[in-house]
Write a protein that holds these residues in place. Structure first.
Motif, PDB file in Angstrom:
ATOM      1  N   GLN A 238     -80.124 -64.596  17.512  1.00 43.90           N
ATOM      2  CA  GLN A 238     -81.146 -65.532  17.244  1.00 43.90           C
ATOM      3  C   GLN A 238     -82.590 -64.926  17.817  1.00 43.90           C
ATOM      4  OE1 GLN A 238     -81.187 -69.926  17.855  1.00 43.90           O
ATOM      5  NE2 GLN A 238     -82.948 -69.566  19.147  1.00 43.90           N
ATOM      6  N   ILE A 239     -83.403 -64.416  16.890  1.00 44.44           N
ATOM      7  CA  ILE A 239     -84.698 -63.543  17.108  1.00 44.44           C
ATOM      8  C   ILE A 239     -85.726 -64.542  17.807  1.00 44.44           C
ATOM      9  CG2 ILE A 239     -86.221 -61.964  16.153  1.00 44.44           C
ATOM     10  CD1 ILE A 239     -83.401 -61.032  16.025  1.00 44.44           C
ATOM     11  N   SER A 240     -86.205 -63.901  18.904  1.00 43.64           N
ATOM     12  CA  SER A 240     -87.502 -64.383  19.527  1.00 43.64           C
ATOM     13  C   SER A 240     -88.357 -63.099  19.747  1.00 43.64           C
ATOM     14  CB  SER A 240     -87.239 -64.852  20.942  1.00 43.64           C
ATOM     15  OG  SER A 240     -86.540 -66.015  20.857  1.00 43.64           O
ATOM     16  N   SER A 241     -88.241 -62.173  20.617  1.00 40.20           N
ATOM     17  CA  SER A 241     -89.257 -61.023  20.618  1.00 40.20           C
ATOM     18  C   SER A 241     -88.392 -59.715  19.769  1.00 40.20           C
ATOM     19  CB  SER A 241     -89.207 -60.396  22.292  1.00 40.20           C
ATOM     20  OG  SER A 241     -87.811 -60.065  22.415  1.00 40.20           O
TER      21      SER A 241
ATOM     22  N   LYS B  81     -80.925 -54.479  17.559  1.00 40.14           N
ATOM     23  CA  LYS B  81     -81.221 -53.248  16.514  1.00 40.14           C
ATOM     24  C   LYS B  81     -80.960 -53.494  15.109  1.00 40.14           C
ATOM     25  CE  LYS B  81     -79.778 -49.648  20.081  1.00 40.14           C
ATOM     26  NZ  LYS B  81     -78.700 -48.564  20.326  1.00 40.14           N
ATOM     27  N   ILE B  82     -81.780 -53.017  14.397  1.00 41.20           N
ATOM     28  CA  ILE B  82     -82.021 -53.593  12.966  1.00 41.20           C
ATOM     29  C   ILE B  82     -80.576 -53.441  12.055  1.00 41.20           C
ATOM     30  CG2 ILE B  82     -83.313 -53.386  10.656  1.00 41.20           C
ATOM     31  CD1 ILE B  82     -85.667 -52.352  12.122  1.00 41.20           C
TER      32      ILE B  82
ATOM     33  N   GLU C 206     -86.351 -63.570  25.582  1.00 41.24           N
ATOM     34  CA  GLU C 206     -85.039 -62.769  25.086  1.00 41.24           C
ATOM     35  C   GLU C 206     -84.452 -63.427  23.918  1.00 41.24           C
ATOM     36  OE1 GLU C 206     -82.658 -62.530  28.416  1.00 41.24           O
ATOM     37  OE2 GLU C 206     -83.812 -61.499  29.489  1.00 41.24           O
ATOM     38  N   ASP C 207     -83.985 -62.313  23.132  1.00 39.83           N
ATOM     39  CA  ASP C 207     -83.098 -62.672  21.990  1.00 39.83           C
ATOM     40  C   ASP C 207     -81.743 -63.399  22.704  1.00 39.83           C
ATOM     41  OD1 ASP C 207     -85.022 -61.454  19.984  1.00 39.83           O
ATOM     42  OD2 ASP C 207     -84.350 -59.805  21.173  1.00 39.83           O
TER      43      ASP C 207
ATOM     44  N   GLU D 257     -73.373 -60.026  25.119  1.00 40.70           N
ATOM     45  CA  GLU D 257     -74.841 -60.708  25.330  1.00 40.70           C
ATOM     46  C   GLU D 257     -75.531 -60.273  26.595  1.00 40.70           C
ATOM     47  OE1 GLU D 257     -76.730 -65.241  25.052  1.00 40.70           O
ATOM     48  OE2 GLU D 257     -74.605 -64.940  25.220  1.00 40.70           O
ATOM     49  N   ASN D 258     -74.633 -60.297  27.800  1.00 39.68           N
ATOM     50  CA  ASN D 258     -74.988 -60.123  29.025  1.00 39.68           C
ATOM     51  C   ASN D 258     -74.679 -58.776  29.468  1.00 39.68           C
ATOM     52  OD1 ASN D 258     -75.428 -60.047  31.796  1.00 39.68           O
ATOM     53  ND2 ASN D 258     -73.879 -61.480  32.541  1.00 39.68           N
ATOM     54  N   ASN D 259     -75.626 -57.780  29.144  1.00 38.87           N
ATOM     55  CA  ASN D 259     -75.879 -56.372  29.493  1.00 38.87           C
ATOM     56  C   ASN D 259     -75.656 -55.935  30.971  1.00 38.87           C
ATOM     57  OD1 ASN D 259     -76.044 -55.870  26.529  1.00 38.87           O
ATOM     58  ND2 ASN D 259     -78.362 -55.846  26.899  1.00 38.87           N
TER      59      ASN D 259
END
Length: 336
Positions: free
Chosen positions: A52-55, A60-61, A127-128, A2-4
């Motif tokens: 959890q999708i926001s933007s 990646k699909i 952010e997602d 999650e934290n890139n």
């Protein structure tokens, strides 16, 4: 994942992932013991982590999990990948407020389209967020991960009979010690013998005695320096020397329902390992007295929490441990 921006994420991404995601990275690729450990538990995490999708900009699909009720963890790749459609945001329209139904039908089956349409889009550019589904909050917890591990007993013949469910139920023992013990049983600790399989230049001799190759059995049971610790903890541990393997020893403690052996044994192993690492990384001097003292402290901290649990299903006797009356042995070194 999650934290890139985390250093370890950047390191592992550059070394192991490159153009792949964690979910489709090559599990057989040579790497560190930490990387191989992650690959071993990856299957347990499938269908329990999703975005959890926001933007939709960072997801990646076909390489990331983002549909909660999808049977397969990742979406199946189409025969021909469309150009310029890579991220979930590419499936949206109208400023991220709705799904592009035409594109969805071009790429996915009706069942998948129906599941995608159930995902609410709020139209903001936030952010997602990565969600851990086994908890109500969506945040990862060690307790929930333990539960998953206990429900997925290893299927290999060597580990099939080990009482994993009972092992993970001993929640009065700190998670760090339980995870360490799990690695000990699986021969997953970076002892010199294991490291040499990947780094040929390393000296495989024991960190303590320098006499034998440092395997798990040698370091914890057969090394003269570790034997000193075991014999001075209690006479009950004297018979552990030259044992066959750690798995059989720990399993016997569980089957005996002996609180002292199980809890103190794990605390001793943990502190032997810490002493070994202090000598490797901090140039510390070996001290049997210090290992015993720290094991004593952690043991007494563990048994303070036991009354909260039903011992009838786990272990039956509570012992407050004190150091033995007889002296500490020395084995060819003033540092013992």
């Amino acid at each position: 994942m999650e934290n890139n921006n985390a250093k370890w994420v950047q390191l592992f991404s550059a070394k192991y992932l490159q153009d792949h995601s964690f979910w489709n990275a090559d599990a057989k690729k040579k790497g560190s013991s930490v990387w191989h450990g992650l690959m071993q538990v990856r299957s347990f995490l499938e269908n329990k982590i999703f975005w959890q999708i926001s933007s939709g900009n960072s997801v990646k699909i076909w390489e990331d999990p983002w549909i909660p009720n999808q049977v397969n963890h990742l979406l199946p790749l189409p025969d021909i990948l469309p150009e310029n459609i890579m991220h979930v945001s590419d499936l949206m329209t109208g400023g991220n407020i709705s799904w592009n139904i035409d594109i969805l039908h071009q790429l996915f089956s009706q069942q998948i389209v129906d599941e995608i349409q159930k995902i609410f889009l709020n139209g903001n550019n936030a952010e997602d967020i990565l969600i851990w589904s086994p908890t109500v909050t969506g945040k990862f917890s060690t307790k929930s991960c333990y539960k998953i591990l206990s429900e997925n007993i290893p299927s290999s013949s060597a580990m099939h009979e080990f009482p994993w469910r009972k092992f993970w139920s001993f929640s009065f023992i700190p998670p760090k010690i339980m995870v360490f013990t799990w690695k000990l049983i699986y021969n997953g600790l970076p002892v010199n013998q294991n490291i040499k399989r990947f780094v040929s230049q390393i000296d495989p001799s024991c960190t303590f005695c320098k006499q034998e190759e440092e395997s798990i059995e040698h370091l914890f049971f057969n090394c003269p320096w570790s034997v000193t610790i075991l014999e001075n903890i209690s006479r009950e541990f004297a018979g552990l020397t030259y044992t066959r393997n750690s798995r059989d020893v720990i399993m016997s403690w569980i089957e005996e329902t002996n609180l002292f052996k199980f809890t103190m044994g794990l605390c001793v192993f943990w502190n032997i390992w810490k002493m070994r690492n202090e000598m490797v990384f901090s140039d510390a001097s070996f001290s049997a007295r210090m290992v015993i003292k720290k094991a004593h402290i952690e043991y007494n901290a563990c048994i303070q929490d036991i009354p909260r649990f039903s011992l009838e299903e786990t272990i039956t006797e509570t012992v407050s441990w004190q150091p033995s009356d007889y002296g500490y042995s020395k084995i060819g070194s003033s540092r013992v």
